[in-house]
Design a protein around this motif. Structure first.
Motif, PDB file in Angstrom:
ATOM      1  N   ALA A  18       0.818  -1.241  -0.063  1.00 30.75           N
ATOM      2  CA  ALA A  18      -0.064  -0.169  -0.149  1.00 30.75           C
ATOM      3  C   ALA A  18       0.761   1.292   0.003  1.00 30.75           C
ATOM      4  CB  ALA A  18      -0.936   0.123   1.193  1.00 30.75           C
ATOM      5  N   PHE A  19       1.927   1.215   0.769  1.00 29.05           N
ATOM      6  CA  PHE A  19       2.870   2.337   0.826  1.00 29.05           C
ATOM      7  C   PHE A  19       3.512   2.693  -0.410  1.00 29.05           C
ATOM      8  CE2 PHE A  19       7.065   4.474   1.695  1.00 29.05           C
ATOM      9  CZ  PHE A  19       6.537   5.648   2.093  1.00 29.05           C
ATOM     10  N   ILE A  20       4.007   1.720  -1.146  1.00 33.74           N
ATOM     11  CA  ILE A  20       4.703   1.741  -2.509  1.00 33.74           C
ATOM     12  C   ILE A  20       3.720   2.393  -3.351  1.00 33.74           C
ATOM     13  CG2 ILE A  20       5.910   0.753  -4.422  1.00 33.74           C
ATOM     14  CD1 ILE A  20       7.531   1.117  -1.970  1.00 33.74           C
ATOM     15  N   ASN A  21       2.729   1.836  -3.508  1.00 31.96           N
ATOM     16  CA  ASN A  21       1.475   2.222  -4.538  1.00 31.96           C
ATOM     17  C   ASN A  21       1.103   3.822  -4.023  1.00 31.96           C
ATOM     18  OD1 ASN A  21       1.316  -0.034  -5.604  1.00 31.96           O
ATOM     19  ND2 ASN A  21      -0.406  -0.672  -4.395  1.00 31.96           N
ATOM     20  N   ALA A  22       1.007   4.261  -2.861  1.00 32.60           N
ATOM     21  CA  ALA A  22       0.970   5.449  -2.503  1.00 32.60           C
ATOM     22  C   ALA A  22       1.870   6.533  -2.893  1.00 32.60           C
ATOM     23  CB  ALA A  22       0.568   5.640  -1.066  1.00 32.60           C
ATOM     24  N   VAL A  23       3.093   6.296  -2.779  1.00 34.86           N
ATOM     25  CA  VAL A  23       4.088   7.303  -3.086  1.00 34.86           C
ATOM     26  C   VAL A  23       4.797   7.132  -4.595  1.00 34.86           C
ATOM     27  CG1 VAL A  23       4.726   6.975  -0.666  1.00 34.86           C
ATOM     28  CG2 VAL A  23       6.265   5.576  -2.370  1.00 34.86           C
ATOM     29  N   SER A  24       4.188   6.313  -5.453  1.00 34.15           N
ATOM     30  CA  SER A  24       4.603   5.990  -6.541  1.00 34.15           C
ATOM     31  C   SER A  24       3.708   6.182  -7.916  1.00 34.15           C
ATOM     32  CB  SER A  24       5.188   4.726  -6.965  1.00 34.15           C
ATOM     33  OG  SER A  24       4.116   3.670  -6.614  1.00 34.15           O
ATOM     34  N   SER A  25       2.711   6.931  -7.447  1.00 31.17           N
ATOM     35  CA  SER A  25       1.929   7.742  -8.392  1.00 31.17           C
ATOM     36  C   SER A  25       2.409   8.426  -9.559  1.00 31.17           C
ATOM     37  CB  SER A  25       0.415   8.096  -7.796  1.00 31.17           C
ATOM     38  OG  SER A  25      -0.195   7.127  -6.865  1.00 31.17           O
ATOM     39  N   GLU A  26       1.738   8.779 -10.416  1.00 34.05           N
ATOM     40  CA  GLU A  26       2.208   9.757 -11.502  1.00 34.05           C
ATOM     41  C   GLU A  26       2.146  11.058 -10.734  1.00 34.05           C
ATOM     42  OE1 GLU A  26       3.500   9.702 -14.390  1.00 34.05           O
ATOM     43  OE2 GLU A  26       3.487   7.660 -14.283  1.00 34.05           O
ATOM     44  N   PRO A  27       3.011  12.214 -10.498  1.00 33.62           N
ATOM     45  CA  PRO A  27       3.054  13.125  -9.940  1.00 33.62           C
ATOM     46  C   PRO A  27       2.281  14.030 -10.527  1.00 33.62           C
ATOM     47  CG  PRO A  27       5.237  12.473 -10.826  1.00 33.62           C
ATOM     48  CD  PRO A  27       4.344  11.670 -11.474  1.00 33.62           C
ATOM     49  N   ALA A  28       1.743  14.849  -9.273  1.00 34.82           N
ATOM     50  CA  ALA A  28       0.381  15.626  -9.391  1.00 34.82           C
ATOM     51  C   ALA A  28       0.590  17.090  -8.709  1.00 34.82           C
ATOM     52  CB  ALA A  28      -0.986  14.985  -9.312  1.00 34.82           C
ATOM     53  N   ALA A  29      -0.340  17.846  -8.784  1.00 34.42           N
ATOM     54  CA  ALA A  29      -0.489  19.209  -7.901  1.00 34.42           C
ATOM     55  C   ALA A  29      -1.066  18.791  -6.750  1.00 34.42           C
ATOM     56  CB  ALA A  29      -0.957  20.205  -8.876  1.00 34.42           C
ATOM     57  N   LEU A  30      -0.477  18.395  -5.681  1.00 35.16           N
ATOM     58  CA  LEU A  30      -1.019  17.951  -4.504  1.00 35.16           C
ATOM     59  C   LEU A  30      -1.568  19.307  -3.807  1.00 35.16           C
ATOM     60  CD1 LEU A  30       1.494  15.472  -3.296  1.00 35.16           C
ATOM     61  CD2 LEU A  30      -0.534  15.043  -4.422  1.00 35.16           C
ATOM     62  N   SER A  31      -2.969  19.341  -3.128  1.00 36.47           N
ATOM     63  CA  SER A  31      -3.509  20.591  -2.852  1.00 36.47           C
ATOM     64  C   SER A  31      -4.070  20.531  -1.365  1.00 36.47           C
ATOM     65  CB  SER A  31      -4.236  21.186  -3.671  1.00 36.47           C
ATOM     66  OG  SER A  31      -5.334  20.155  -3.846  1.00 36.47           O
TER      67      SER A  31
END
Length: 280
Positions: A18-31
């Motif tokens: 779950a952690f790897i999936n959470a930190v390895s998504s395509e980069p986005a503008a986190l808001s």
């Protein structure tokens, strides 16, 4: 004290965690820094997959046993979740630090999620308390907060276009109030200066204030252990991860900052009657 930067490149393996999936998504503008209260000890922003494998979750109690028989309802809830997620922790005043954490999750339609939760309440699978819900369910926690959310007993609330999960109902109301008053990280000058030094598009971003973090983790530590030497190296620490799924790599940067802070115990406000005087 000095400011430090640690940079690294990490290979991404298809571990399925779950952690790897959470930190390895395509980069986005986190808001979600627009919604995190300004006095959070730490917070992390990341993206959660829209669907999760419920078969990998352990059934906890009668509610989860009943939910297994309602795959259509669970699938509908998952489809209403947006990927943007955040976790925040605050100075502990409860019995455990877990009580002082919240998970935030963007949703596609607040009214649609409320309708599904009302259906669960009508079946007595969760309880409704005013405009807040209470649940005892690993399944609901994982669907709403993502698989990194560890809650089993928790409250559910809403504000604007996101939901709020917390083991303590008072913390949900606190997040709402701070958003209404704009007491959030986005409007904090110190945070804004630091965030503007990071990449705009990230897969994962974490921020920690050493003084508040020390208060948060104190109940976790042995009374005779002293973690202050480590935390004294910085006032603020950040971690940014930008994943490249095509290259199966992620770039990681950790920054520490020594801040020049001035403590102002109070601020005077003077109110004088004008007695009809004209302002020029």
């Amino acid at each position: 004290r000095k400011n430090y930067t640690i940079s690294a490149s990490v290979d991404l393996l298809d571990s399925g965690s779950a952690f790897i999936n959470a930190v390895s998504s395509e980069p986005a503008a986190l808001s979600f820094d627009r919604n995190i209260p300004v006095d959070a000890a730490f917070f992390a922003m990341y993206l959660t997959p829209s669907t999760i494998d419920l078969d990998r979750l352990e059934i906890k109690g009668d509610t989860d046993s009943s939910l297994v028989q309602l795959p259509g309802l669970l699938s509908a809830l998952q489809g209403m979740m947006a990927p943007e997620t955040a976790l925040a922790g605050f100075h502990t005043i409860g019995f455990t630090p877990l009580e002082e954490t919240v998970y935030l999750r963007r949703v596609k339609s607040v009214s649609a999620v409320r309708d599904e939760l009302n259906r669960l309440a009508d079946r007595d699978l969760i309880s409704k308390q005013g405009d807040t819900y209470y649940a005892h369910s690993r399944f609901i926690a994982a669907i709403l907060g993502g698989t990194l959310c560890p809650y089993e007993h928790f409250y559910i609330g809403f504000h604007d276009d996101f939901l709020i999960l917390s083991p303590r109902a008072g913390l949900i109301q606190r997040v709402r109030n701070d958003n209404i008053r704009r007491r959030v990280k986005f409007y904090d000058e110190e945070y804004t200066r630091i965030r503007n030094r990071q990449a705009r598009l990230l897969s994962f971003f974490a921020y920690a204030d050493s003084r508040r973090l020390s208060q948060f983790i104190q109940p976790y530590t042995d009374p005779v252990s002293d973690y202050s030497p480590f935390l004294s190296y910085f006032d603020v620490a950040t971690m940014g991860i930008a994943a490249d799924r095509q290259a199966q790599q992620a770039s990681l940067q950790v920054h520490t900052y020594a801040m020049q802070r001035v403590v102002q115990p109070f601020a005077d406000s003077w109110f004088l009657p004008l007695d009809g005087a004209e302002l020029t």
